[in-house]
Each structure stands twice: as C-alpha cells, then as structure tokens.
Design a protein around this motif. Sequence first.
Motif, PDB file in Angstrom:
ATOM      1  N   ASP A 144     -41.866 -82.829   7.181  1.00  0.00           N
ATOM      2  CA  ASP A 144     -42.871 -81.789   6.952  1.00  0.00           C
ATOM      3  C   ASP A 144     -42.487 -80.899   5.771  1.00  0.00           C
TER       4      ASP A 144
ATOM      5  N   GLU B  22     -38.942 -85.037  12.011  1.00  0.00           N
ATOM      6  CA  GLU B  22     -40.301 -84.669  11.639  1.00  0.00           C
ATOM      7  C   GLU B  22     -40.294 -83.383  10.822  1.00  0.00           C
TER       8      GLU B  22
ATOM      9  N   ARG C  71     -43.259 -82.821   2.738  1.00  0.00           N
ATOM     10  CA  ARG C  71     -44.705 -82.949   2.552  1.00  0.00           C
ATOM     11  C   ARG C  71     -45.279 -81.655   1.950  1.00  0.00           C
TER      12      ARG C  71
END
Length: 240
Positions: free
Chosen positions: A90, A86, A93
Amino acid sequence: MNNNSVPLFFDEHEWQTVEAAAARIIPTDHDPGAREAGVVVFIDRYLSGIDYIYANPWGSGFLRIDGRQAEAWTNRIADLQERYREGVRDLDRRSGEKFGSEFVTLTEEQQDSILETILPREVQAPANEAASSEREGEDTGSYGAPAPAPKKGGGVFGLKVAMSQPVTDENLGFAETLVLHTRCGFYSDPVYGGNRDRVGWRTIGWPGPWSLAETNDGRYSTLAYMTAGDYETLWAELHS
C-alpha cells in the motif's frame, strides 16, 4: 542492512521499506532514531515465527514454545505477517500514484506526506514531541492520546504509580501497528533485537538493566522510575 541483521521474515525490499517508515516515526535528530535503534530487526524477529517470543528470564536466549501454544502463536503471527506485506504494498502504491516511485526511494519529506495519508490524526504528533512528553513524566496512552489520570492517593506508599499502558496489536490497521511496533522496538529490552546499544533508553535518560536476569533476581528495580512524588519519603520507606 548489515551482517548482524539478516532478515528472518522480510525480503530485502520489505526490510528497507519498514526501516524507512519507522525512521520517519522516530526520526534521527540530535538523538538516535528508529534506524539507529534497529527497530526493523525487532519487527522482523517478531514476525518471523515462534523463536523470539519469550526471552529467557535468566538472561540467555529464548524459551521454546510448542504444541497448542506454538500453533496459536503461529496463527496469530500469520495475520500480522499479511498486515505488513499488504502495508508495504500500500505504501508503494500510494507513493507511485503521488510521486511515481516506491516509498523507500522518496525524500524524507515525501515519505512523511505518504505516511500522513495512512496515519490516524492522533498518531501524527511529531515523535520528538511525544518523547518530550514522556521525559516530563506525562502519562500517555497507546498512540499518544492522554491516558486516564491515576486515582488520587493510589499507589505504593501513597505515591502515584505511573499507569501501565496495556496495548495489543490485534485488530489494528497497518499504520497503527507500525507505530506501536516502532515504539516497542525503540524502548524494549535489547534482547528482542531493537534498542540497539540501549539508545532508546539513553534517549530518555534511563540506564535500564544489563540483562533480564537482574530484574528477576532482584538486583534491579524500576520502582524509582515508575513513581511520581516525594522520592525522599519513598527512599525512607524502602530503607526503614
């Protein structure tokens, strides 16, 4: 990535992203950084399962764990594995939103600006500054915050023994975990995959043992490096 660093857990993109992020936490300057130390190898092995947990104290390979111990470790690692997956998503992103590209393709300055958005303020001190503090013997906490001073008069032979720094990667965010693991991979025993060619130890002027066996059979001691005070008195006490 090279033939001696085959990923065990990360895919190629995750490997390159974690390696790039670690290289901004301990960057390369006149001394080797996290990239040269192979920090990503250390992290990848750590996340891979139960085969690289306890190095054989006699200097050859790793001890095997099984049963409930293996089950407990597998459950523990599962949380860290998802935290990293994750975390990489992130970073990409945030990088896409700010610069229109994945983290690993950004310039070092752009990568720094992304990391600054996820790192707590107390861990944003330049790595060189932290390393300098350690070289000067300043006791630091888990993430750069000052640790409590040793008790007056405490320690072996009345000398101040450097405080241990118990740390855990449980219940941390991705950024704090990455900083902690980067430090571990830079300074831990090379048997765990990082600190390649002992570059982390050489950076701080510590030769270290050639193998864990030396620390277990008494041939190597860290006592002289873990104290602060009158070394001549310490030496006399040890050899009286």
